[in-house]
Design a protein around this motif. Structure first.
Motif, PDB file in Angstrom:
ATOM      1  N   LEU A 394       8.345  -3.940   9.540  1.00  0.00           N
ATOM      2  CA  LEU A 394       7.307  -3.095   8.942  1.00  0.00           C
ATOM      3  C   LEU A 394       7.070  -1.898   9.848  1.00  0.00           C
ATOM      4  O   LEU A 394       6.824  -2.067  11.043  1.00  0.00           O
ATOM      5  CB  LEU A 394       5.988  -3.866   8.896  1.00  0.00           C
ATOM      6  CG  LEU A 394       5.666  -4.757   7.729  1.00  0.00           C
ATOM      7  CD1 LEU A 394       4.293  -5.362   7.949  1.00  0.00           C
ATOM      8  CD2 LEU A 394       5.684  -3.985   6.433  1.00  0.00           C
ATOM      9  N   LEU A 535      -4.051   2.319  -4.895  1.00  0.00           N
ATOM     10  CA  LEU A 535      -2.664   1.999  -4.525  1.00  0.00           C
ATOM     11  C   LEU A 535      -2.189   2.900  -3.384  1.00  0.00           C
ATOM     12  O   LEU A 535      -1.506   2.440  -2.459  1.00  0.00           O
ATOM     13  CB  LEU A 535      -1.756   2.116  -5.754  1.00  0.00           C
ATOM     14  CG  LEU A 535      -2.123   1.141  -6.895  1.00  0.00           C
ATOM     15  CD1 LEU A 535      -1.308   1.436  -8.145  1.00  0.00           C
ATOM     16  CD2 LEU A 535      -1.928  -0.316  -6.467  1.00  0.00           C
ATOM     17  N   ASN A 537      -4.044   4.158  -1.131  1.00  0.00           N
ATOM     18  CA  ASN A 537      -4.764   3.799   0.087  1.00  0.00           C
ATOM     19  C   ASN A 537      -4.460   2.388   0.587  1.00  0.00           C
ATOM     20  O   ASN A 537      -5.081   1.919   1.532  1.00  0.00           O
ATOM     21  CB  ASN A 537      -6.275   3.957  -0.120  1.00  0.00           C
ATOM     22  CG  ASN A 537      -6.731   5.367   0.225  1.00  0.00           C
ATOM     23  OD1 ASN A 537      -6.901   5.709   1.391  1.00  0.00           O
ATOM     24  ND2 ASN A 537      -6.873   6.209  -0.782  1.00  0.00           N
ATOM     25  N   SER A 538      -3.507   1.738  -0.042  1.00  0.00           N
ATOM     26  CA  SER A 538      -3.190   0.365   0.400  1.00  0.00           C
ATOM     27  C   SER A 538      -2.265   0.394   1.620  1.00  0.00           C
ATOM     28  O   SER A 538      -1.576   1.385   1.868  1.00  0.00           O
ATOM     29  CB  SER A 538      -2.510  -0.393  -0.745  1.00  0.00           C
ATOM     30  OG  SER A 538      -1.253   0.198  -1.016  1.00  0.00           O
ATOM     31  N   THR A 539      -2.262  -0.702   2.358  1.00  0.00           N
ATOM     32  CA  THR A 539      -1.335  -0.843   3.491  1.00  0.00           C
ATOM     33  C   THR A 539       0.096  -0.697   2.992  1.00  0.00           C
ATOM     34  O   THR A 539       0.937  -0.055   3.613  1.00  0.00           O
ATOM     35  CB  THR A 539      -1.471  -2.234   4.139  1.00  0.00           C
ATOM     36  OG1 THR A 539      -2.847  -2.480   4.409  1.00  0.00           O
ATOM     37  CG2 THR A 539      -0.676  -2.350   5.415  1.00  0.00           C
ATOM     38  N   GLU A 540       0.344  -1.319   1.856  1.00  0.00           N
ATOM     39  CA  GLU A 540       1.703  -1.352   1.318  1.00  0.00           C
ATOM     40  C   GLU A 540       2.248   0.060   1.095  1.00  0.00           C
ATOM     41  O   GLU A 540       3.433   0.303   1.294  1.00  0.00           O
ATOM     42  CB  GLU A 540       1.673  -2.125  -0.010  1.00  0.00           C
ATOM     43  CG  GLU A 540       3.041  -2.409  -0.585  1.00  0.00           C
ATOM     44  CD  GLU A 540       2.986  -3.357  -1.779  1.00  0.00           C
ATOM     45  OE1 GLU A 540       1.939  -4.009  -1.990  1.00  0.00           O
ATOM     46  OE2 GLU A 540       3.995  -3.458  -2.494  1.00  0.00           O
ATOM     47  N   TRP A 543       3.108   1.815   4.609  1.00  0.00           N
ATOM     48  CA  TRP A 543       4.058   1.150   5.506  1.00  0.00           C
ATOM     49  C   TRP A 543       5.374   0.935   4.807  1.00  0.00           C
ATOM     50  O   TRP A 543       5.427   0.519   3.652  1.00  0.00           O
ATOM     51  CB  TRP A 543       3.475  -0.194   5.996  1.00  0.00           C
ATOM     52  CG  TRP A 543       2.393   0.026   7.009  1.00  0.00           C
ATOM     53  CD1 TRP A 543       1.152   0.526   6.760  1.00  0.00           C
ATOM     54  CD2 TRP A 543       2.464  -0.193   8.426  1.00  0.00           C
ATOM     55  NE1 TRP A 543       0.435   0.624   7.933  1.00  0.00           N
ATOM     56  CE2 TRP A 543       1.209   0.185   8.977  1.00  0.00           C
ATOM     57  CE3 TRP A 543       3.459  -0.675   9.279  1.00  0.00           C
ATOM     58  CZ2 TRP A 543       0.944   0.103  10.338  1.00  0.00           C
ATOM     59  CZ3 TRP A 543       3.183  -0.772  10.638  1.00  0.00           C
ATOM     60  CH2 TRP A 543       1.936  -0.379  11.150  1.00  0.00           C
ATOM     61  N   HIS A 545       8.443  -1.245   4.145  1.00  0.00           N
ATOM     62  CA  HIS A 545       8.489  -2.709   4.204  1.00  0.00           C
ATOM     63  C   HIS A 545       9.713  -3.276   3.510  1.00  0.00           C
ATOM     64  O   HIS A 545      10.388  -2.581   2.798  1.00  0.00           O
ATOM     65  CB  HIS A 545       7.235  -3.296   3.565  1.00  0.00           C
ATOM     66  CG  HIS A 545       6.946  -2.725   2.207  1.00  0.00           C
ATOM     67  ND1 HIS A 545       7.529  -3.169   1.058  1.00  0.00           N
ATOM     68  CD2 HIS A 545       6.143  -1.684   1.828  1.00  0.00           C
ATOM     69  CE1 HIS A 545       7.082  -2.448   0.023  1.00  0.00           C
ATOM     70  NE2 HIS A 545       6.258  -1.536   0.468  1.00  0.00           N
TER      71      HIS A 545
ATOM     72  N   LEU B 211      -9.068  -2.508  -3.708  1.00  0.00           N
ATOM     73  CA  LEU B 211      -8.166  -2.509  -2.556  1.00  0.00           C
ATOM     74  C   LEU B 211      -7.999  -3.921  -1.999  1.00  0.00           C
ATOM     75  O   LEU B 211      -6.901  -4.312  -1.600  1.00  0.00           O
ATOM     76  CB  LEU B 211      -8.743  -1.569  -1.493  1.00  0.00           C
ATOM     77  CG  LEU B 211      -7.811  -0.961  -0.480  1.00  0.00           C
ATOM     78  CD1 LEU B 211      -6.587  -0.349  -1.110  1.00  0.00           C
ATOM     79  CD2 LEU B 211      -8.567   0.109   0.314  1.00  0.00           C
ATOM     80  N   GLU B 215      -4.475  -5.636  -1.192  1.00  0.00           N
ATOM     81  CA  GLU B 215      -4.201  -6.077   0.187  1.00  0.00           C
ATOM     82  C   GLU B 215      -3.852  -7.559   0.224  1.00  0.00           C
ATOM     83  O   GLU B 215      -2.992  -7.990   0.978  1.00  0.00           O
ATOM     84  CB  GLU B 215      -5.421  -5.814   1.075  1.00  0.00           C
ATOM     85  CG  GLU B 215      -5.680  -4.344   1.350  1.00  0.00           C
ATOM     86  CD  GLU B 215      -4.506  -3.643   2.026  1.00  0.00           C
ATOM     87  OE1 GLU B 215      -3.995  -4.159   3.025  1.00  0.00           O
ATOM     88  OE2 GLU B 215      -4.080  -2.596   1.512  1.00  0.00           O
TER      89      GLU B 215
END
Lengths: 545, 437
Positions: A394, A535, A537-540, A543, A545, B211, B215
């Motif tokens: 990641l 979506l 603003n998500s980590t996914e 990053w 991956h 969110l 997540e």
């Protein structure tokens, strides 16, 4: 961008879209198959043989480390990785639909061929390679044209010109920096206060050793290597001496054989003339010819494996967002080498430094295609697994990848070289503004940092995300999907594909469908805006991956 | 370099794992209350001898002319008719138009002999902001980033390193990491960018709960410490929401200041930004860079310099007066300067070109020797080398020293090379007797 220009662009686009008749969720015309697909499919068995050998090396390490590799990642995840690495952006919905129509066993080859034939890829790779060869500085204003060098590099990559030839041209170029763009590799080092002095030999020696040889020879610029005892101060300055004859003249950069390199070594009383010499494998250095041409021949000599290894390491880093050997520019000449490095270096040399082939081999390995997560939620991926690439690591998207992805997410069609010039113009301005605020990445491209607070604020509240997700039927995918999707399921799925390059899980689909129903059709625009914001603003999203 | 292994600054712009964990854990502690902050700040109002705590860099982008600002040579041919005025410091003259600054000269140290080797804007900005010349192998941190990295943590919702009205090359974290970059904001007349949600609180709440669903899906099959150990996503969201709702944002809102105070700084973007800088320093920010551009006067030098001087004079003077009145000048170094000076000779377009061979900076506060003038340039403009030259890196070493930072301290850069915080030497004659060191 000034508001009048923006208004003009928006107006023109709106008119254009109206003229097309209907705003469509998906384009009806299929993607033309990539021209190189057939050749790629023909050479597949040979590539597979290579990848099996590389994968075997990794499997042995995993066994030694007692690591269970992650399962293969979904096709779309692999496609997303490749698109980010090569084109600097995520796939468009249009591309995803076309990708999914391809027969599954050919999808990856199809996708790679599609990307490698796309001008976005050569442009993006050229920018990444330019950072390695000339850095990110603007350099001396009069004598340096970075964008010319980048577009020259892009042309070379688009034509898949052998990388050794490209490097030889960079090192030995002569002429005017505007008409011979490769000259900028040298002229970027001219001191603007002292243009008469010509290019800076020491900067060039440092650049060449790190960028092309994977050796940090500049660490012995002032004194011998105190720790490793391998390199001497003389090694660095003898390498610098190859650039001494380069001077600026009325006809641009040229070599003046009368110029030599003077330097006073540590603990010597006087400066001395230093003859050019290479730091290792001196037998490969041609005996005659202009000094920079000799150096270029030596750097790229098929038996100078440092060059091939460095190239492999750089390309690997572009695809995995971390180099095969760390640090990226400090690869020991005698090893030990990580799995794959020697095999890939051999292949690169045997196939005349064909970068596209190298990319294909790396992308076709099992190790590249592993998921970044475990199939068994009760046994998640361990940190060790990422270290040894038993799972895809990641890493955070780079600022320009973020900007490119936000812009791509907000439109269903592919924003490529074929896009209307006004769309591209607007895209360029928005991307530049975003990258400036988000914080451009310098040359140390593979440092692993978490996001910064300003970056988070920019994604949450910034202009780009707001403008590209708000209600705007002409420009924004969020609005178009909301207005045109036949039902909430399609709307939510399209939003997921446009942003995360996947479909929602059942829990996600249920959550958003319930919300959509609760809000009602009259709120579909704000619902879609909120969904896209979520979506993005998500980590996914941020990053790789 | 991994910042979490280094002395961390606790900047709001700095998301080191350790800091954020602390924030997460201590989010509701009393030391975050306004009272606690005021107490903490009062503690910092350093008596003489204590190191400074903050820096304000008034960045004169483009390269101001030393001859029309802090190093005039009236009556000489190189003045080309430019006039000068007397100051509160006997025998010290400054350029015409700097009336208010002239009255405060007893609080200011002038260095009239700064020398560098960079005459190109980008390289010179890098040089003056970082104290190092550009180098292809490493990007050095700006002074504000070094301060944030080296000074201890303190509680603050808003970022500790701020650049107001940034130009092309705002202060950067360099090898310390992007989290040390200056947080960039524009004219404080308008709302601060990126800190105001684009939707109402109800929709923001909806977005945050959405969110959580996304997540959760991403976390499946990934290490349980992914958030705390790698992505810091939730923590950065929490910190962002904290900023967005922080009362400390009021520091940017200069409209809250009394009209008379605003008038004193001048009704200009730079004036407002200097007032914001004061309010930010009062709130606990460690480094504020405020840019005034327009000094690159290759054409019509006198007129353009004068136009900028009219903007600079009230703002700089009001800032010094207010810092002094609030007992913050001893704990705040204020530096006013640009990337280089300008040529003694006028060019055919009546402009002055780039001149890195003896230019001026004005420094106040933070243990600097007030009323002192160091170095001198040749009044005839014949000799390049000034008397008592001061290298850019020496200024950095001296400022670092005044902040209690040892310039000789070495950090390991990402390329594995140890680098000192500054290559310069501490100029003790610039510092007050009895001040730190």
């Amino acid at each position: 961008m000034n508001s009048r220009l923006k208004l003009m662009i928006v107006g023109t686009l709106t008119l254009g879209i109206t003229a097309w008749g209907l705003v469509r969720l998906l384009p009806p015309e299929p993607f033309a198959p990539p021209q190189s697909l057939e050749a790629i499919l023909t050479s597949r068995p040979e590539i597979q043989k290579m990848t099996q050998e590389i994968d075997l090396g990794f499997a042995q390490v995993w066994k030694q480390q007692n690591l269970t590799p992650a399962p293969r990642a979904p096709d779309l995840t692999v496609a997303r990785r490749l698109s980010l690495a090569l084109a600097g952006t995520i796939p468009s919905v249009e591309e995803i639909r076309a990708f999914e129509k391809v027969e599954p066993s050919q999808r990856l080859d199809w996708w790679l061929a599609h990307l490698l034939e796309d001008r976005r890829t050569s442009d993006y790779l050229a920018e990444r390679l330019a950072r390695i060869s000339v850095g990110v500085e603007d350099g001396p204003f009069i004598l340096y044209r970075r964008h010319r060098l980048v577009s020259w590099l892009s042309d070379q990559l688009y034509a898949n010109r052998p990388y050794d030839e490209i490097v030889r041209e960079l090192v030995s170029a002569e002429g005017i920096w505007t008409s011979k763009p490769e000259v900028n590799f040298i002229t970027v080092t001219v001191d603007p206060n002292n243009e008469e002095k010509g290019p800076d030999e020491q900067k060039l020696a440092a650049r060449v050793s790190r960028a092309f040889l994977g050796v940090r020879l500049d660490c012995v610029q002032c004194h011998d290597d105190l720790f490793g005892k391998r390199w001497k101060q003389t090694d660095f300055h003898q390498l610098a001496a190859f650039f001494a004859p380069a001077e600026m003249s009325l006809t641009g950069l040229r070599d003046n054989p009368k110029l030599d390199y003077q330097f006073r070594y540590l603990r010597r009383d006087d400066s001395e003339t230093i003859a050019p010499q290479v730091p290792f494998q001196r037998e490969l250095l041609p005996q005659s010819g202009p000094p920079r041409e000799r150096l270029g021949q030596w750097i790229t000599h098929p038996e100078n494996r440092a060059f091939a290894r460095t190239t492999v390491n750089r390309l690997w880093a572009l695809l995995f967002n971390r180099p095969l050997h760390k640090p990226i520019d400090d690869i020991p000449l005698e090893g030990p080498f990580p799995p794959g490095m020697e095999l890939l270096a051999d292949d690169l040399i045997a196939h005349h430094f064909d970068l596209q082939r190298l990319i294909r081999i790396i992308a076709s390995t099992r190790v590249f295609q592993l998921d970044s997560r475990s199939a068994d939620p009760t046994h998640p991926i361990a940190a060790q697994a990422e270290t040894h690439l038993a799972a895809y690591p990641l890493t955070r998207l780079r600022p320009e990848q973020m900007a490119g992805s936000i812009l791509q997410s907000s439109t269903l069609r592919t924003l490529d070289a074929e896009s209307h010039v006004l769309v591209r113009l607007m895209r360029f301005a928005q991307q530049k503004d975003f990258v400036k605020r988000f914080g451009g990445v310098g040359e140390d491209e593979f440092d692993e940092f978490s996001g910064t607070l300003p970056q988070r604020l920019i994604l949450m509240n910034g202009k780009l995300v707001h403008e590209r997700t708000k209600e705007d039927l002409a420009l924004n995918a969020s609005t178009r999907i909301g207005k045109l999707a036949p039902n909430p399921s399609v709307a939510v799925e399209s939003a997921y594909l446009a942003t995360l390059t996947r479909r929602p899980t059942s829990a996600e689909a249920a959550h958003f469908k319930a919300q959509y129903r609760k809000l009602g059709i009259q709120s579909s625009s704000s619902f879609m805006e909120d969904l896209f914001w979520t979506l993005i603003n998500s980590t996914e999203y941020s990053w790789n991956h | 370099m991994n910042p979490s292994t280094e002395h961390s600054c606790g900047s709001a712009a700095h998301l080191s794992r350790r800091t954020l964990l602390k924030w997460g854990a201590l989010g509701g502690m009393t030391w975050l209350t306004p009272l606690a902050r005021t107490l903490a700040r009062a503690e910092e109002k350093a008596p003489r001898g204590k190191p400074a705590k903050a820096v304000i860099l008034l960045w004169m982008a483009g390269g101001p002319s030393q001859l029309e600002t802090f190093d005039p040579h009236p009556g000489k041919s190189i003045a080309h008719g430019a006039k000068s005025i007397k100051t509160a410091q006997s025998g010290v003259l400054v350029g015409e138009g700097l009336d208010q600054i002239a009255s405060l000269m007893n609080d200011i140290t002038l260095v009239r002999s700064v020398v560098s080797k960079e005459a190109d804007h980008e390289r010179a900005v890098y040089n003056v902001k970082t104290g190092y010349r550009p180098n292809p192998t490493v990007i050095h941190p700006s002074i504000g980033a070094v301060i944030c990295h080296q000074l201890p943590e303190d509680p603050l919702d808003i970022p500790r390193h701020i650049s107001i009205l940034p130009e092309n090359w705002p202060a950067r974290g360099g090898y310390l990491g992007a989290q040390y970059d200056a947080f960039q904001v524009y004219d404080p007349q308008g709302p601060i960018q990126d800190v105001v949600a684009q939707v109402d609180s109800k929709r923001l709440d909806q977005r945050m709960s959405n969110l959580a669903v996304v997540e959760k899906a991403f976390a499946v099959g990934r290490p349980s410490n992914l958030e705390s150990n790698r992505t810091l996503h939730q923590l950065s969201m929490t910190r962002a929401l904290k900023i967005m709702s922080s009362a400390q944002l009021a520091a940017f809102d200069v409209k809250q200041a009394p009209a008379s105070q605003r008038a004193a700084y001048g009704d200009t973007p730079f004036g407002r930004s200097c007032l914001a800088a004061l309010r930010l320093i009062e709130t606990g920010v460690r480094c504020v860079e405020v840019t005034l551009s327009g000094w690159d006067t290759h054409v019509n030098n006198h007129k353009q310099q004068q136009r900028n001087i009219q903007i600079l004079d009230p703002a700089f003077a009001a800032l010094l007066r207010d810092l002094k009145q609030r007992n913050l000048l001893d704990s705040t170094v204020v530096l006013c300067g640009g990337e280089f000076g300008r040529t003694p000779k006028l060019n055919p377009l009546e402009g002055r070109d780039h001149w890195p061979y003896g230019f001026s900076v004005a420094i106040a506060g933070g243990g600097f020797r007030a009323g002192h003038v160091k170095g001198a340039t040749d009044p005839e403009g014949e000799k390049k080398e000034p008397t008592d030259p001061v290298r850019v890196e020496d200024l950095h070493a001296t400022i670092q020293h005044s902040l209690g930072i040892n310039p000789e301290k070495e950090l390991i850069t990402p390329v594995g090379r140890p680098l000192t915080l500054s290559d310069g030497r501490i100029l003790r004659d610039l510092l007050r007797v009895g001040s730190r060191g």
